[in-house]
Design a protein around this motif. Structure first.
Motif, PDB file in Angstrom:
ATOM      1  N   LYS A   1       2.279   2.028  -3.578  1.00 56.62           N
ATOM      2  CA  LYS A   1       1.387   2.460  -4.529  1.00 56.62           C
ATOM      3  C   LYS A   1       0.938   3.820  -3.936  1.00 56.62           C
ATOM      4  O   LYS A   1       1.020   4.696  -5.200  1.00 56.62           O
ATOM      5  CB  LYS A   1      -0.060   1.576  -4.117  1.00 56.62           C
TER       6      LYS A   1
ATOM      7  N   ALA B   1       0.999  -1.260  -0.120  1.00 54.44           N
ATOM      8  CA  ALA B   1       0.025  -0.003   0.062  1.00 54.44           C
ATOM      9  C   ALA B   1       1.079   1.213   0.045  1.00 54.44           C
ATOM     10  O   ALA B   1       0.539   2.143  -0.721  1.00 54.44           O
ATOM     11  CB  ALA B   1      -0.890  -0.048   1.189  1.00 54.44           C
TER      12      ALA B   1
ATOM     13  N   GLU C   1      -5.478   2.405   1.767  1.00 54.93           N
ATOM     14  CA  GLU C   1      -4.841   1.597   1.051  1.00 54.93           C
ATOM     15  C   GLU C   1      -4.384   0.429   1.688  1.00 54.93           C
ATOM     16  O   GLU C   1      -4.313  -0.699   1.297  1.00 54.93           O
ATOM     17  CB  GLU C   1      -3.846   2.159   0.176  1.00 54.93           C
TER      18      GLU C   1
END
Length: 253
Positions: A190, A187, A210
């Protein structure tokens, strides 16, 4: 080393740690980033016995209030619980003291089988690591037959700030914390890739959700969870509690 000696060594080490997941920002630095730091071991100041006694007494008075105002007034709720539990929900929530899910979601005793940890993380299936989480999921799904597993993130999460602050190759400051929050590393990558133009605090706000999505995906690595989802007997839900603005959102992947 004997068990007692090991325990004493562990206690001695832990008593010298002075750090926080969200170090307060200096008054002259609006862009200060919360970090995991332990530059100089500092012995915790001793607590006066009277203050410690008052802290324990607070628990006793709290229970008496609960017993008088809740337990004694709701026999229809508590009597069946003496025979067993049949919760509908399994809840993963952060250990942060500001975000008790039973309070914020109005859950009654017996409604939710709850696991709380740093940054509400769920690791992927592994029989040799994080067995405490795996056993809780297995018991909830296979024995209690919960219908919904919900992972709830929250605003101003110190664990998420710690995750976003981690530097590759840097030494860990804690015995366990950094390794634990690295569960959310996908996460973090990202958010770093897609939200590089945002401020640190703004990236943290995105990462809070996320990281929940990573945990939801990790839940699908448990065979009994995958089976339940496939059979339609189990639903996975993500949630986020914003205690700054007083909002609660849910979603499904």
């Amino acid at each position: 080393m004997s068990t007692a000696a090991a325990a004493n060594l562990c206690y001695a080490r832990s008593s010298t740690i002075s750090a926080s997941l969200g170090t307060p920002a200096p008054s002259n630095s609006a862009s200060f980033r919360p970090r995991l730091i332990r530059n100089v071991p500092v012995q915790a100041a001793p607590v006066a016995p009277a203050l410690m006694d008052a802290a324990v007494e607070r628990l006793q008075t709290g229970f008496q209030k609960f017993k008088t105002d809740v337990y004694d007034k709701k026999p229809d709720l508590f009597e069946p619980l003496k025979a067993g539990q049949a919760p509908k929900y399994m809840v993963f929530a952060c250990a942060d003291s500001r975000v008790c899910p039973s309070v914020t979601l109005g859950l009654e005793p017996g409604e939710a089988f709850t696991v709380r940890n740093i940054a509400n993380m769920v690791p992927s299936y592994c029989k040799n690591k994080y067995a405490g989480i795996g056993s809780a999921i297995e018991y909830a799904v296979c024995a209690l037959k919960v219908e919904v597993i919900v992972v709830i993130g929250h605003s101003c999460c110190g664990g998420i700030k710690a995750l976003l602050s981690l530097k590759d190759g840097a030494d860990d400051s804690f015995h366990f914390v950094e390794d634990w929050v690295r569960i959310g590393h996908p996460a973090k990558m990202k958010v770093k890739k897609e939200c590089s133009s945002l401020s640190f605090d703004e990236q943290c706000a995105v990462l809070e959700k996320e990281a929940v999505n990573v945990s939801l995906q990790n839940l699908k690595t448990y065979p009994f969870v995958t089976e339940g989802v496939a059979n339609g007997t189990l639903k996975l839900v993500g949630g986020h509690y914003d205690f700054v603005s007083g909002k609660f959102d849910t979603w499904e992947l």
